[in-house]
Write a protein that holds these residues in place. Structure first.
Motif, PDB file in Angstrom:
ATOM      1  N   ALA A 152      37.400  -1.276 -26.935  1.00 60.94           N
ATOM      2  CA  ALA A 152      36.494  -2.231 -27.579  1.00 60.94           C
ATOM      3  C   ALA A 152      36.402  -1.953 -29.075  1.00 60.94           C
ATOM      4  O   ALA A 152      36.357  -2.874 -29.899  1.00 60.94           O
ATOM      5  CB  ALA A 152      35.111  -2.156 -26.947  1.00 60.94           C
ATOM      6  N   GLY A 153      36.380  -0.664 -29.441  1.00 59.68           N
ATOM      7  CA  GLY A 153      36.350  -0.306 -30.855  1.00 59.68           C
ATOM      8  C   GLY A 153      37.620  -0.721 -31.560  1.00 59.68           C
ATOM      9  O   GLY A 153      37.584  -1.245 -32.684  1.00 59.68           O
ATOM     10  N   SER A 199      38.357   4.148 -27.415  1.00 58.48           N
ATOM     11  CA  SER A 199      37.582   2.949 -27.103  1.00 58.48           C
ATOM     12  C   SER A 199      38.397   1.692 -27.372  1.00 58.48           C
ATOM     13  O   SER A 199      38.600   1.303 -28.532  1.00 58.48           O
ATOM     14  CB  SER A 199      36.306   2.906 -27.954  1.00 58.48           C
ATOM     15  N   VAL A 248      36.371  -8.536 -24.648  1.00 61.06           N
ATOM     16  CA  VAL A 248      36.367  -7.370 -23.767  1.00 61.06           C
ATOM     17  C   VAL A 248      36.365  -7.819 -22.303  1.00 61.06           C
ATOM     18  O   VAL A 248      37.104  -7.273 -21.466  1.00 61.06           O
ATOM     19  CB  VAL A 248      35.163  -6.464 -24.065  1.00 61.06           C
ATOM     20  N   LYS A 264      38.063   1.622 -18.870  1.00 60.50           N
ATOM     21  CA  LYS A 264      37.372   1.878 -20.134  1.00 60.50           C
ATOM     22  C   LYS A 264      36.643   0.631 -20.628  1.00 60.50           C
ATOM     23  O   LYS A 264      35.526   0.716 -21.152  1.00 60.50           O
ATOM     24  CB  LYS A 264      38.374   2.362 -21.190  1.00 60.50           C
ATOM     25  N   LEU A 265      37.280  -0.525 -20.485  1.00 61.41           N
ATOM     26  CA  LEU A 265      36.648  -1.775 -20.915  1.00 61.41           C
ATOM     27  C   LEU A 265      35.388  -2.064 -20.105  1.00 61.41           C
ATOM     28  O   LEU A 265      34.369  -2.523 -20.649  1.00 61.41           O
ATOM     29  CB  LEU A 265      37.639  -2.924 -20.781  1.00 61.41           C
ATOM     30  N   GLU A 266      35.431  -1.782 -18.814  1.00 61.92           N
ATOM     31  CA  GLU A 266      34.270  -2.009 -17.952  1.00 61.92           C
ATOM     32  C   GLU A 266      33.092  -1.119 -18.342  1.00 61.92           C
ATOM     33  O   GLU A 266      31.924  -1.474 -18.124  1.00 61.92           O
ATOM     34  CB  GLU A 266      34.650  -1.743 -16.490  1.00 61.92           C
ATOM     35  N   THR A 276      32.286  -0.212 -21.416  1.00 59.11           N
ATOM     36  CA  THR A 276      31.930  -0.401 -22.828  1.00 59.11           C
ATOM     37  C   THR A 276      30.419  -0.473 -23.024  1.00 59.11           C
ATOM     38  O   THR A 276      29.711  -1.176 -22.289  1.00 59.11           O
ATOM     39  CB  THR A 276      32.571  -1.692 -23.378  1.00 59.11           C
ATOM     40  N   THR A 277      29.940   0.250 -24.008  1.00 61.07           N
ATOM     41  CA  THR A 277      28.551   0.140 -24.448  1.00 61.07           C
ATOM     42  C   THR A 277      28.534  -0.662 -25.744  1.00 61.07           C
ATOM     43  O   THR A 277      29.155  -0.258 -26.737  1.00 61.07           O
ATOM     44  CB  THR A 277      27.933   1.529 -24.696  1.00 61.07           C
ATOM     45  N   PHE A 278      27.845  -1.794 -25.742  1.00 69.58           N
ATOM     46  CA  PHE A 278      27.819  -2.664 -26.911  1.00 69.58           C
ATOM     47  C   PHE A 278      26.598  -2.362 -27.781  1.00 69.58           C
ATOM     48  O   PHE A 278      25.519  -2.031 -27.264  1.00 69.58           O
ATOM     49  CB  PHE A 278      27.771  -4.130 -26.483  1.00 69.58           C
ATOM     50  N   SER A 288      38.023   7.415 -32.298  1.00 64.57           N
ATOM     51  CA  SER A 288      37.338   6.217 -31.808  1.00 64.57           C
ATOM     52  C   SER A 288      38.333   5.155 -31.348  1.00 64.57           C
ATOM     53  O   SER A 288      38.187   4.568 -30.272  1.00 64.57           O
ATOM     54  CB  SER A 288      36.432   5.639 -32.900  1.00 64.57           C
ATOM     55  N   GLN A 314      32.212  -9.280 -26.926  1.00 66.18           N
ATOM     56  CA  GLN A 314      31.880  -9.306 -25.498  1.00 66.18           C
ATOM     57  C   GLN A 314      32.836 -10.224 -24.734  1.00 66.18           C
ATOM     58  O   GLN A 314      33.295  -9.889 -23.635  1.00 66.18           O
ATOM     59  CB  GLN A 314      30.429  -9.746 -25.298  1.00 66.18           C
TER      60      GLN A 314
END
Length: 396
Positions: free
Chosen positions: A259-260, A257, A49, A21-23, A25-27, A253, A46
């Motif tokens: 990252a979220g 996610s 992550v 999931k981390l790979e 990630t859409t920033f 979310s 970034q």
């Protein structure tokens, strides 16, 4: 209610899924020179992550936690809500007469908040008392089971905590907590005060402006505290509205996610602490406890909805009738709510009041030596709450 030894052991497939999931990630983009004004900087997220996906060794930190913290689970019945498996840290002092101390964490914390405090308070000497230390993962956090039914309010959190201490053989005990630890220990003091709970201490004193027209003038430090409180209400409290009104919506979310989840919590770790130098792996361990928690990140939000019947003002206040057992206060200048002393001293039977020059919201983690010293002064020989627990003076 049999105690079961517990070791954190996250399956490899869950760790692999997290990395996947981390790979992916859409920033978002970011405005030029925005810094922290709009939220967590893109470069910080970034970096974290990337480290979480490649380089961070969860198994190493998992092993360290297991070796440092003696952990257990126990089934506790919550009236009207069934039986919950509760995770907790329990370390007895070598001093048999140590005071039983229940530590309650908050959000966005966990039992990790007690990691640095435990070795300090379980030690005693001729000069200061020792404590038998219990840190409960409150239901829905860490590796405690989540409530499955609606209406799990502060009284239920207090009930579970009190039943845990009784099951451990502590028929009398004292409590400490900040953030959600404050309203939970407050309800423990209100419901079980005198019989089981003998004194309570908080590092997040709550206050209301006195109604008297002869209010004393504020010190410069107290003015700075109110400015900090005003900053929080204006720029730092948006999460409160979301988590206390529509936690499930946000939960999708945070649960999907990483990252979220990272950005949501990392913002608070930085903004609510007092220039604490968070190491990347330290942050990621903190985040991993949420990601790998038994109920998932969404479960940790629901206390905001349930407590106070949608009114956080009611949850984070001292209810009537106010507890009469001894109360200790420790205030840190970079906490999110910092009130003048003549406000906070109205909370109850205040017998101890410390005001520190540094420290923030995560006092047990940022300034564990300060908090340990306050507990020693409050409960030690010559202190205002010395001897409150029968047969447990804290000394050999």
């Amino acid at each position: 209610m049999t105690e079961t030894p517990f070791k954190i052991s996250i399956p490899d497939e869950k760790i692999a899924l997290l990395r996947q999931k981390l790979e992916l990630t859409t920033f978002p983009d970011e405005l030029e020179d925005s810094g922290w004004e709009y939220g967590v900087p893109l470069s910080d997220v970034q970096r974290l992550v990337a480290r979480w996906a490649n380089g961070y060794d969860w198994k190493k930190h998992e092993s360290q936690l297991n070796s440092e913290l003696p952990q257990f689970t126990r089934d506790i019945d919550a009236e009207g809500h069934g039986t919950l498996s509760i995770h907790y840290v329990h370390k007895k002092s070598e001093i048999a007469a140590a005071l039983p101390l229940l530590f309650i964490h908050g959000w966005p914390g966990s039992f990790l908040e007690a990691r640095k405090l435990l070795p300090l308070v379980t030690k005693g000497s001729d000069n200061f008392p020792a404590f038998h230390f219990v840190a409960m993962s409150i239901p829905g956090y860490g590796f405690s089971q989540s409530p499955r039914t609606k209406g799990f309010d502060l009284a239920q959190y207090a009930e579970v905590a009190n039943k845990l201490m009784l099951a451990l053989g502590y028929t009398e005990y004292v409590t400490q907590g900040g953030d959600w630890g404050f309203p939970i220990t407050c309800r423990i003091a209100q419901i079980y005060g005198g019989k089981h709970s003998k004194a309570w201490h908080t590092n997040m004193p709550i206050g209301e402006a006195p109604k008297s027209t002869t209010e004393p003038s504020l010190t410069e430090k107290e003015k700075a505290g109110l400015e900090r409180t005003s900053w929080f209400h204006r720029f730092g409290g948006g999460y409160l509205r979301q988590q206390s009104t529509q936690p499930q919506t946000l939960g999708y979310s945070l649960s999907d996610s990483p990252a979220g989840l990272l950005a949501w919590i990392y913002e608070k770790l930085v903004n609510w602490s007092d220039s604490y130098q968070w190491e990347d792996d330290e942050v990621l361990t903190w985040l991993s406890i949420y990601w790998f928690s038994r109920g998932g990140p969404t479960a940790s939000l629901r206390i905001y909805f349930e407590a106070g019947n949608h009114s956080l003002g009611a949850a984070f206040s001292v209810p009537e009738p106010r507890p009469t057992i001894p109360l200790g206060l420790s205030q840190f200048p970079k906490d999110i709510l910092v009130y003048p002393k003549n406000w906070t001293r109205e909370m109850g039977n205040v017998v101890f009041d410390a005001d520190h020059e540094s420290g923030g919201h995560f006092a047990a983690y940022e300034r564990p030596e300060y908090l340990a010293d306050d507990l020693r002064k409050m409960f030690g020989k010559g202190g205002p709450a010395f001897g409150v627990v029968s047969g447990h003076s804290g000394y050999a």
